[in-house]
Write a protein that holds these residues in place. Structure first.
Motif, PDB file in Angstrom:
ATOM      1  N   THR A 173       8.200   3.357   9.163  1.00 42.26           N
ATOM      2  CA  THR A 173       7.266   2.708  10.444  1.00 42.26           C
ATOM      3  C   THR A 173       6.522   3.511  10.804  1.00 42.26           C
ATOM      4  N   SER A 174       5.130   2.872  11.233  1.00 43.61           N
ATOM      5  CA  SER A 174       3.946   3.687  11.832  1.00 43.61           C
ATOM      6  C   SER A 174       4.208   3.906  13.131  1.00 43.61           C
ATOM      7  N   SER A 175       4.945   3.169  13.738  1.00 44.92           N
ATOM      8  CA  SER A 175       5.053   2.808  15.379  1.00 44.92           C
ATOM      9  C   SER A 175       6.281   2.418  15.903  1.00 44.92           C
ATOM     10  N   TYR A 192       6.332  -4.954   6.157  1.00 45.62           N
ATOM     11  CA  TYR A 192       5.501  -5.225   6.815  1.00 45.62           C
ATOM     12  C   TYR A 192       5.955  -4.744   8.416  1.00 45.62           C
ATOM     13  N   GLU A 193       5.181  -3.982   9.146  1.00 46.07           N
ATOM     14  CA  GLU A 193       5.330  -3.694  10.630  1.00 46.07           C
ATOM     15  C   GLU A 193       5.724  -4.693  11.479  1.00 46.07           C
ATOM     16  N   ALA A 194       6.765  -5.259  11.420  1.00 47.99           N
ATOM     17  CA  ALA A 194       7.479  -6.319  12.061  1.00 47.99           C
ATOM     18  C   ALA A 194       8.904  -6.027  12.365  1.00 47.99           C
ATOM     19  N   VAL A 247      11.146  -8.598  10.617  1.00 49.16           N
ATOM     20  CA  VAL A 247      11.223  -8.535   9.000  1.00 49.16           C
ATOM     21  C   VAL A 247      12.210  -7.202   8.842  1.00 49.16           C
ATOM     22  N   LYS A 248      11.893  -5.988   9.490  1.00 44.64           N
ATOM     23  CA  LYS A 248      12.557  -4.775   8.923  1.00 44.64           C
ATOM     24  C   LYS A 248      13.954  -5.070   9.292  1.00 44.64           C
ATOM     25  N   ARG A 249      14.415  -5.639  10.438  1.00 40.82           N
ATOM     26  CA  ARG A 249      15.781  -5.968  10.858  1.00 40.82           C
ATOM     27  C   ARG A 249      16.554  -6.685   9.472  1.00 40.82           C
ATOM     28  N   THR A 290       0.877  -1.241   0.024  1.00 41.95           N
ATOM     29  CA  THR A 290      -0.038   0.100  -0.082  1.00 41.95           C
ATOM     30  C   THR A 290       0.885   1.310   0.058  1.00 41.95           C
ATOM     31  N   MET A 291       1.844   1.290   0.923  1.00 39.87           N
ATOM     32  CA  MET A 291       2.636   2.554   0.925  1.00 39.87           C
ATOM     33  C   MET A 291       3.690   2.715  -0.330  1.00 39.87           C
ATOM     34  N   GLY A 292       4.482   1.672  -0.538  1.00 38.69           N
ATOM     35  CA  GLY A 292       5.584   1.556  -1.224  1.00 38.69           C
ATOM     36  C   GLY A 292       4.930   2.047  -2.707  1.00 38.69           C
ATOM     37  N   VAL A 336      11.702  -2.706  -4.622  1.00 34.78           N
ATOM     38  CA  VAL A 336      12.189  -4.166  -4.509  1.00 34.78           C
ATOM     39  C   VAL A 336      10.987  -4.605  -3.429  1.00 34.78           C
ATOM     40  N   ASP A 337      10.535  -5.823  -3.835  1.00 38.38           N
ATOM     41  CA  ASP A 337       9.365  -6.711  -3.102  1.00 38.38           C
ATOM     42  C   ASP A 337       9.632  -8.150  -3.373  1.00 38.38           C
ATOM     43  N   VAL A 338       9.764  -8.968  -2.343  1.00 36.39           N
ATOM     44  CA  VAL A 338       9.737 -10.406  -2.699  1.00 36.39           C
ATOM     45  C   VAL A 338       8.626 -10.997  -3.271  1.00 36.39           C
TER      46      VAL A 338
HETATM   47  P1  NAD Z   1       1.544  -3.825   3.067  1.00 31.54           P
HETATM   48  O1  NAD Z   1       1.159  -5.214   3.817  1.00 31.54           O
HETATM   49  O2  NAD Z   1       0.609  -3.146   2.009  1.00 31.54           O
HETATM   50  O3  NAD Z   1       2.859  -4.172   2.171  1.00 31.54           O
HETATM   51  C1  NAD Z   1       4.273  -4.688   2.708  1.00 31.54           C
HETATM   52  C2  NAD Z   1       4.628  -5.287   1.505  1.00 31.54           C
HETATM   53  O4  NAD Z   1       6.289  -5.457   1.978  1.00 31.54           O
HETATM   54  C3  NAD Z   1       4.453  -6.482   0.802  1.00 31.54           C
HETATM   55  O5  NAD Z   1       4.244  -6.203  -0.661  1.00 31.54           O
HETATM   56  C4  NAD Z   1       5.407  -7.489   1.189  1.00 31.54           C
HETATM   57  O6  NAD Z   1       5.572  -8.419  -0.006  1.00 31.54           O
HETATM   58  C5  NAD Z   1       6.662  -6.578   1.404  1.00 31.54           C
HETATM   59  N1  NAD Z   1       7.748  -7.351   1.744  1.00 31.54           N
HETATM   60  C6  NAD Z   1       7.366  -8.111   3.069  1.00 31.54           C
HETATM   61  N2  NAD Z   1       8.682  -8.659   3.313  1.00 31.54           N
HETATM   62  C7  NAD Z   1       9.581  -7.994   2.480  1.00 31.54           C
HETATM   63  C8  NAD Z   1      11.044  -8.484   2.325  1.00 31.54           C
HETATM   64  N3  NAD Z   1      11.737  -8.993   3.170  1.00 31.54           N
HETATM   65  N4  NAD Z   1      11.683  -7.781   1.130  1.00 31.54           N
HETATM   66  C9  NAD Z   1      10.978  -7.218   0.504  1.00 31.54           C
HETATM   67  N5  NAD Z   1       9.570  -6.916   0.525  1.00 31.54           N
HETATM   68  C10 NAD Z   1       9.096  -7.407   1.683  1.00 31.54           C
HETATM   69  O7  NAD Z   1       2.218  -2.727   4.240  1.00 31.54           O
HETATM   70  P2  NAD Z   1       2.073  -1.166   4.258  1.00 31.54           P
HETATM   71  O8  NAD Z   1       0.668  -0.985   4.444  1.00 31.54           O
HETATM   72  O9  NAD Z   1       2.356  -0.771   2.778  1.00 31.54           O
HETATM   73  O10 NAD Z   1       2.808  -0.839   5.272  1.00 31.54           O
HETATM   74  C11 NAD Z   1       4.310  -0.786   5.059  1.00 31.54           C
HETATM   75  C12 NAD Z   1       4.854   0.095   6.278  1.00 31.54           C
HETATM   76  O11 NAD Z   1       4.545   1.179   6.112  1.00 31.54           O
HETATM   77  C13 NAD Z   1       4.675  -0.605   7.826  1.00 31.54           C
HETATM   78  O12 NAD Z   1       6.021  -0.343   8.417  1.00 31.54           O
HETATM   79  C14 NAD Z   1       3.405   0.128   8.174  1.00 31.54           C
HETATM   80  O13 NAD Z   1       3.383   0.297   9.474  1.00 31.54           O
HETATM   81  C15 NAD Z   1       3.693   1.686   7.573  1.00 31.54           C
HETATM   82  N6  NAD Z   1       2.478   2.339   7.084  1.00 31.54           N
HETATM   83  C16 NAD Z   1       1.511   2.117   6.751  1.00 31.54           C
HETATM   84  C17 NAD Z   1       0.392   3.084   6.506  1.00 31.54           C
HETATM   85  C18 NAD Z   1      -0.839   2.625   6.132  1.00 31.54           C
HETATM   86  O14 NAD Z   1      -1.878   3.180   6.133  1.00 31.54           O
HETATM   87  N7  NAD Z   1      -0.997   1.230   5.517  1.00 31.54           N
HETATM   88  C19 NAD Z   1       0.616   4.382   6.838  1.00 31.54           C
HETATM   89  C20 NAD Z   1       1.839   4.833   7.141  1.00 31.54           C
HETATM   90  C21 NAD Z   1       2.981   3.830   7.581  1.00 31.54           C
END
Ligand code: NAD
Length: 299
Positions: A132-134, A105-107, A110-112, A27-29, A46-48
């Motif tokens: 990161t959101s939080s 993902y907000e984990a 995973v981020k590490r 969503t954000m990327g 980049v995405d897996v």
């Molecule tokens: P999402 O689930 O829509 O997308 C996450 C993407 O990360 C997925 O496409 C997944 O395939 C990819 N991914 C996971 N592991 C990976 C890896 N090892 N290498 C490459 N790609 C990988 O999540 P999102 O909503 O886009 O949120 C992403 C980040 O932005 C989070 O930290 C979230 O807290 C933050 N955020 C989200 C929002 C929101 O409203 N959705 C707003 C602000 C910030």
């Protein structure tokens, strides 16, 4: 009409950076990628997940067509922006990026692991940013080889529309990295505000009350999501709390509340809702899954 069309290739003139990496095409990327390509950056996403990579390119094309249709971009500028955007599976594609924005993902784990792969792929001078959101940016930075180059860059959803970006200064952030993050945000056409790395930063901290109280209202039988959303919308809000949670993603919102709760050492007013947790485990994640508090029929 041509004089109303924006100059082709809006220059990224505030920041000297030109090549931007984005990890995570969700969503954000997606929103960040289109914003950057449109602003003149070469964008390496980049995405897996293959579907996520394709969705990022499709999203950019749809946004480009819409901008051309509205007379905001010339056809040539839109085509040039799309050519600057590419999507890859392996983090090695990030080599040569001057800045990398992480939006996976907000984990924490995973981020590490993503940052370990990013640091291995890029130059030691590359600016690193997390959306990161939080999560604590200070804690994420602690796992890096060069923690001083990490800064939080918190976009809001939809990232290609919302102007605000919180620039989160971690305990280890080099002031030069914070300044570079601010100029990068400006070059993306955003409004950066520098905040400290406290749980939920500023906007998400205050927004917890908005979501938690609305969830408690339906738990206590005060009404259905439609009725509560209608009240807010009649009051002038663009979206009520439930429509907004569906847009953000219930999993993302639940993760944010859970993190803020844990990071404040379990401050009771941030306690997450059991109802929200049930929706998440039932897969009702909002618009992205076709069902959250509302149903979204793609027909
Ligand atoms: P999402 O689930 O829509 O997308 C996450 C993407 O990360 C997925 O496409 C997944 O395939 C990819 N991914 C996971 N592991 C990976 C890896 N090892 N290498 C490459 N790609 C990988 O999540 P999102 O909503 O886009 O949120 C992403 C980040 O932005 C989070 O930290 C979230 O807290 C933050 N955020 C989200 C929002 C929101 O409203 N959705 C707003 C602000 C910030």
């Amino acid at each position: 009409m041509a004089d109303r069309v924006q100059e082709p290739d809006r220059e990224a003139n505030k920041s000297s950076l030109r090549r931007l990496g984005i990890v995570g095409a969700g969503t954000m990327g997606r929103g960040i990628a289109w914003t950057a390509a449109r602003a003149g950056f070469t964008v390496i996403a980049v995405d897996v997940d293959e579907k996520a990579r394709q969705a990022l390119l499709d999203h950019a094309r749809a946004r480009a067509e819409r901008a051309v249709g509205r007379g905001e971009l010339s056809l040539e500028a839109a085509e040039a922006a799309l050519r600057r955007l590419s999507a890859h599976e392996a983090p090695e594609a990030l080599a040569g990026s001057e800045a990398v924005i992480e939006a996976v993902y907000e984990a924490p784990d995973v981020k590490r692991s993503v940052f370990a792969a990013v640091e291995a792929a890029v130059d030691p001078a590359t600016l690193l940013l997390t959306n990161t959101s939080s999560l604590s940016v200070t804690e994420i930075a602690a796992g890096l080889r060069r923690p001083e180059r990490l800064v939080g860059m918190h976009f809001f959803n939809p990232a290609d529309v919302m102007p605000l970006v919180e620039i989160v200064r971690a305990a280890q952030s080099d002031p030069a990295a914070v300044a570079a993050a601010v100029s990068l945000a400006e070059s993306l056409g955003k409004t950066p505000i520098v905040v400290r790395d406290t749980p939920g930063f500023v906007v998400n901290r205050v927004a917890r009350a908005y979501y938690n109280e609305s969830l408690r209202l339906i738990e206590w039988g005060q009404g259905k999501p439609e009725a509560i959303d209608a009240l807010f919308e009649a009051r002038g809000f663009k979206m009520g709390p439930f429509a907004l949670q569906d847009l953000i993603g219930l999993d993302v919102n639940f993760a944010t509340t859970s993190t803020v709760f844990a990071q404040t050492f379990y401050e009771p007013r941030f306690r997450p809702s059991l109802l929200q947790k049930a929706y998440v485990f039932a897969g009702r994640l909002g618009r992205k899954r076709g069902r959250g508090f509302y149903r979204y029929d793609d027909r």
